[in-house]
Scaffold this motif. Structure first.
Motif, PDB file in Angstrom:
ATOM      1  N   ASP A 158       2.494  -5.051  -6.364  1.00 60.22           N
ATOM      2  CA  ASP A 158       1.258  -4.322  -6.064  1.00 60.22           C
ATOM      3  C   ASP A 158       1.566  -2.839  -5.889  1.00 60.22           C
ATOM      4  O   ASP A 158       2.727  -2.410  -5.920  1.00 60.22           O
ATOM      5  N   THR A 159       0.526  -2.060  -5.721  1.00 61.91           N
ATOM      6  CA  THR A 159       0.690  -0.602  -5.678  1.00 61.91           C
ATOM      7  C   THR A 159       1.475  -0.154  -4.450  1.00 61.91           C
ATOM      8  O   THR A 159       2.206   0.834  -4.505  1.00 61.91           O
ATOM      9  N   TRP A 160       1.328  -0.848  -3.324  1.00 61.90           N
ATOM     10  CA  TRP A 160       2.086  -0.478  -2.115  1.00 61.90           C
ATOM     11  C   TRP A 160       3.576  -0.648  -2.378  1.00 61.90           C
ATOM     12  O   TRP A 160       4.384   0.212  -2.033  1.00 61.90           O
ATOM     13  N   MET A 161       3.957  -1.760  -2.981  1.00 62.56           N
ATOM     14  CA  MET A 161       5.360  -2.025  -3.298  1.00 62.56           C
ATOM     15  C   MET A 161       5.920  -0.981  -4.256  1.00 62.56           C
ATOM     16  O   MET A 161       7.020  -0.465  -4.066  1.00 62.56           O
ATOM     17  N   LEU A 162       5.153  -0.673  -5.304  1.00 56.66           N
ATOM     18  CA  LEU A 162       5.596   0.320  -6.282  1.00 56.66           C
ATOM     19  C   LEU A 162       5.744   1.692  -5.638  1.00 56.66           C
ATOM     20  O   LEU A 162       6.705   2.420  -5.892  1.00 56.66           O
ATOM     21  N   ALA A 163       4.784   2.047  -4.795  1.00 55.98           N
ATOM     22  CA  ALA A 163       4.808   3.355  -4.141  1.00 55.98           C
ATOM     23  C   ALA A 163       6.005   3.483  -3.215  1.00 55.98           C
ATOM     24  O   ALA A 163       6.702   4.508  -3.210  1.00 55.98           O
ATOM     25  N   LYS A 164       6.277   2.429  -2.446  1.00 56.11           N
ATOM     26  CA  LYS A 164       7.412   2.482  -1.532  1.00 56.11           C
ATOM     27  C   LYS A 164       8.723   2.518  -2.305  1.00 56.11           C
ATOM     28  O   LYS A 164       9.628   3.294  -1.974  1.00 56.11           O
ATOM     29  N   GLY A 165       8.828   1.692  -3.354  1.00 54.78           N
ATOM     30  CA  GLY A 165      10.071   1.612  -4.107  1.00 54.78           C
ATOM     31  C   GLY A 165      10.384   2.883  -4.870  1.00 54.78           C
ATOM     32  O   GLY A 165      11.331   3.608  -4.542  1.00 54.78           O
ATOM     33  N   TYR A 179      -9.307   4.469 -12.838  1.00 48.58           N
ATOM     34  CA  TYR A 179      -9.943   3.207 -12.442  1.00 48.58           C
ATOM     35  C   TYR A 179      -9.196   2.674 -11.226  1.00 48.58           C
ATOM     36  O   TYR A 179      -8.291   3.349 -10.702  1.00 48.58           O
ATOM     37  N   ALA A 180      -9.566   1.506 -10.745  1.00 49.18           N
ATOM     38  CA  ALA A 180      -9.107   1.035  -9.439  1.00 49.18           C
ATOM     39  C   ALA A 180      -7.590   1.043  -9.291  1.00 49.18           C
ATOM     40  O   ALA A 180      -7.060   1.441  -8.245  1.00 49.18           O
ATOM     41  N   PHE A 181      -6.870   0.601 -10.324  1.00 49.75           N
ATOM     42  CA  PHE A 181      -5.407   0.566 -10.252  1.00 49.75           C
ATOM     43  C   PHE A 181      -4.823   1.955 -10.054  1.00 49.75           C
ATOM     44  O   PHE A 181      -4.007   2.182  -9.164  1.00 49.75           O
ATOM     45  N   GLY A 182      -5.212   2.906 -10.891  1.00 45.07           N
ATOM     46  CA  GLY A 182      -4.679   4.261 -10.791  1.00 45.07           C
ATOM     47  C   GLY A 182      -4.978   4.892  -9.454  1.00 45.07           C
ATOM     48  O   GLY A 182      -4.114   5.531  -8.838  1.00 45.07           O
ATOM     49  N   HIS A 183      -6.205   4.712  -8.982  1.00 41.93           N
ATOM     50  CA  HIS A 183      -6.592   5.288  -7.693  1.00 41.93           C
ATOM     51  C   HIS A 183      -5.730   4.707  -6.566  1.00 41.93           C
ATOM     52  O   HIS A 183      -5.255   5.443  -5.691  1.00 41.93           O
ATOM     53  N   GLY A 205      -1.085  -9.837 -13.082  1.00 43.87           N
ATOM     54  CA  GLY A 205      -1.065  -8.605 -13.854  1.00 43.87           C
ATOM     55  C   GLY A 205      -1.615  -7.373 -13.184  1.00 43.87           C
ATOM     56  O   GLY A 205      -1.198  -6.260 -13.499  1.00 43.87           O
ATOM     57  N   ALA A 206      -2.572  -7.517 -12.278  1.00 46.06           N
ATOM     58  CA  ALA A 206      -3.188  -6.345 -11.650  1.00 46.06           C
ATOM     59  C   ALA A 206      -2.364  -5.886 -10.454  1.00 46.06           C
ATOM     60  O   ALA A 206      -1.672  -6.676  -9.820  1.00 46.06           O
ATOM     61  N   ALA A 207      -2.486  -4.595 -10.114  1.00 43.22           N
ATOM     62  CA  ALA A 207      -1.602  -4.020  -9.098  1.00 43.22           C
ATOM     63  C   ALA A 207      -2.274  -3.656  -7.789  1.00 43.22           C
ATOM     64  O   ALA A 207      -1.596  -3.538  -6.774  1.00 43.22           O
ATOM     65  N   SER A 208      -3.577  -3.464  -7.761  1.00 41.50           N
ATOM     66  CA  SER A 208      -4.219  -2.907  -6.573  1.00 41.50           C
ATOM     67  C   SER A 208      -3.891  -3.703  -5.313  1.00 41.50           C
ATOM     68  O   SER A 208      -4.146  -4.907  -5.225  1.00 41.50           O
ATOM     69  N   SER A 209      -3.338  -3.017  -4.320  1.00 43.52           N
ATOM     70  CA  SER A 209      -3.004  -3.685  -3.054  1.00 43.52           C
ATOM     71  C   SER A 209      -4.261  -4.069  -2.282  1.00 43.52           C
ATOM     72  O   SER A 209      -4.167  -4.792  -1.280  1.00 43.52           O
ATOM     73  N   ASP A 210      -5.429  -3.633  -2.723  1.00 49.34           N
ATOM     74  CA  ASP A 210      -6.679  -4.034  -2.071  1.00 49.34           C
ATOM     75  C   ASP A 210      -6.928  -5.535  -2.197  1.00 49.34           C
ATOM     76  O   ASP A 210      -7.694  -6.108  -1.432  1.00 49.34           O
ATOM     77  N   LEU A 211      -6.275  -6.186  -3.176  1.00 51.86           N
ATOM     78  CA  LEU A 211      -6.456  -7.636  -3.354  1.00 51.86           C
ATOM     79  C   LEU A 211      -5.927  -8.431  -2.170  1.00 51.86           C
ATOM     80  O   LEU A 211      -6.325  -9.586  -1.962  1.00 51.86           O
ATOM     81  N   THR A 212      -5.023  -7.844  -1.379  1.00 46.67           N
ATOM     82  CA  THR A 212      -4.594  -8.477  -0.132  1.00 46.67           C
ATOM     83  C   THR A 212      -4.976  -7.615   1.067  1.00 46.67           C
ATOM     84  O   THR A 212      -4.491  -7.831   2.173  1.00 46.67           O
ATOM     85  N   THR A 261      -5.378  -5.111 -15.097  1.00 49.32           N
ATOM     86  CA  THR A 261      -6.495  -4.166 -14.947  1.00 49.32           C
ATOM     87  C   THR A 261      -7.209  -4.464 -13.631  1.00 49.32           C
ATOM     88  O   THR A 261      -7.962  -5.435 -13.509  1.00 49.32           O
ATOM     89  N   SER A 262      -6.963  -3.642 -12.639  1.00 47.47           N
ATOM     90  CA  SER A 262      -7.409  -3.923 -11.279  1.00 47.47           C
ATOM     91  C   SER A 262      -8.918  -4.001 -11.143  1.00 47.47           C
ATOM     92  O   SER A 262      -9.427  -4.783 -10.327  1.00 47.47           O
ATOM     93  N   SER A 263      -9.649  -3.213 -11.913  1.00 49.19           N
ATOM     94  CA  SER A 263     -11.114  -3.284 -11.829  1.00 49.19           C
ATOM     95  C   SER A 263     -11.611  -4.658 -12.258  1.00 49.19           C
ATOM     96  O   SER A 263     -12.540  -5.208 -11.664  1.00 49.19           O
TER      97      SER A 263
END
Length: 411
Positions: free
Chosen positions: A149-156, A176-180, A128-135, A106-108
């Protein structure tokens, strides 16, 4: 008089014993690393994280054997709520002597915990959380973003769908943050590849079970691909209801942007077959992943193999404790940032992800894999669900360091 004297003697003996006992307890605490596994123990993400993550952390500790110091593990349920997660993290750090927090889907919640770990100078190892904002903008010298993370999932997954002809998209996004972040990163890849985003709708999180109205909006857009920027039970319900509506029979493609093997298990191969997804760990990928699964599986809920989140908890705990052993318990407890710096200086290698490294922005690097869910006739048995389509190298799988806008990285 004798009673009084006896009472004084007993009291004196107790007083004499107390400092020794207290001193022993303090010495034991000083030689103990305490790890807190913070995740969803009862809700949407329980199967992909939950108790299985704690089991995998304990497996890492068992494999390391004698470290010269003690390791204690505690766990808690953040209920996918940032306020609950923040309260637990502060209590663990301020009162309970926790040195490192692991997992935190849960990214939030994850973003909130990252801020607290930095404030308290403790270690935060996110699996567990995906938001690429963490890096990216929210990177920290105390945080390592371990598994995906979300960048990896989006590219793949997103990139693969566009290359296959899915050039128009509509997103159903957890609000929430992850979905966004997942919608944002995937939309960027779609547009960069010449595709179009025709619209999106955001669904309340947690608590959404009926996705019918959102699927109707997606269908009305006439997009070729419906991007599911959600996870866990939300993804399962979205895919099931899309199948009931007959969307895929009409030629609409579903892009499960974050799908775990536990989701496929819940859906069944009859419903999930043909889904394309990206993961960084699959239990049957190679000899090392199979060996890890064999060691841990008997203790896992329902005898399930580890998900990539749970495997990430194993891998992160293993590397952190190796760093503590190298630098010494006192130094690791004194500064979480120093412990993370030591982790970054050491190459990673384990049965979950193989060889890897940790970048200056806290991004753990390892390969990612594009899978397709097998047809029922292709499966050899329970949990034999994926066939490998493509391997993405560690250098290509994650966002380039220069593009993340991480404030702790010097240009």
């Amino acid at each position: 008089m004798n009673l009084t004297r006896r009472g004084l003697v007993v009291a004196g003996a107790a007083a004499a014993a107390w400092p020794a006992s207290f001193s022993g307890a303090r010495a034991q605490a000083a030689n103990t690393i305490k790890i807190g596994v913070l995740n969803d123990q009862s809700g949407t993400y329980r199967d992909l994280s939950g108790p299985g993550s704690t089991i995998c952390v304990r497996q890492a500790i068992a494999e390391l054997g004698s470290l010269g110091f003690n390791v204690e593990v505690v766990q808690a349920d953040h209920q996918n709520r940032p306020d609950v997660g923040s309260t637990i993290a502060r209590t663990w750090f301020d009162r309970d002597g926790v040195d490192a927090i692991l997992d935190v889907p849960t990214s939030s919640v994850a973003l909130a915990v990252a801020g607290i770990a930095r404030e308290k100078n403790k270690v935060y190892l996110n699996s567990g959380a995906a938001s690429s904002d963490l890096t990216g903008p929210a990177c920290s010298p105390n945080t390592v973003h371990w598994t995906y993370d979300t960048w990896m999932l989006a590219k793949g997954t997103g990139g693969a769908m566009v290359r296959a002809g899915g050039d128009s998209w509509f997103f159903i996004t957890a609000d929430y943050a992850f979905g966004h972040a997942l919608e944002r990163d995937t939309a960027n890849f779609v547009r960069a590849a010449g595709g179009r985003v025709l619209g999106s709708v955001r669904t309340p999180f947690p608590g959404t079970t009926d996705f019918s109205s959102y699927l109707v909006q997606a269908q009305s857009s006439r997009a070729k691909v419906i991007g599911l920027a959600n996870a866990g039970a939300d993804t399962i319900n979205s895919i099931k209801q899309a199948a009931e509506f007959g969307l895929t029979r009409r030629g609409v493609k579903l892009a499960g942007l974050l799908v775990f093997i536990t989701d496929v298990h819940s859906l069944g191969l009859q419903t999930a077959q043909g889904l394309v997804l990206t993961e960084t760990f699959y239990w049957d990928l190679n000899d090392r992943t199979r060996a890890l699964t064999q060691r841990v599986r008997a203790n896992m809920p329902g005898n399930q193999p580890p998900t990539m989140v749970q495997a990430g908890c194993y891998s992160a705990a293993l590397h952190y404790l190796k760093a503590v052993k190298e630098m010494g318990v006192a130094a690791a407890k004194a500064s979480g940032a120093d412990a993370v710096t030591r982790m970054k200086a050491m190459p990673t290698d384990d049965d979950a992800f193989g060889a890897g490294a940790i970048r200056p922005d806290g991004r753990k690097l390892h390969p990612a894999y594009l899978f397709e869910v097998k047809q029922p006739s292709e499966s050899r048995g329970a949990w034999d669900y994926y066939k490998l389509l493509q391997t993405v190298t560690a250098e290509e799988a994650f966002r380039p360091l220069a593009d993340g806008a991480c404030p702790i990285v010097r240009g």
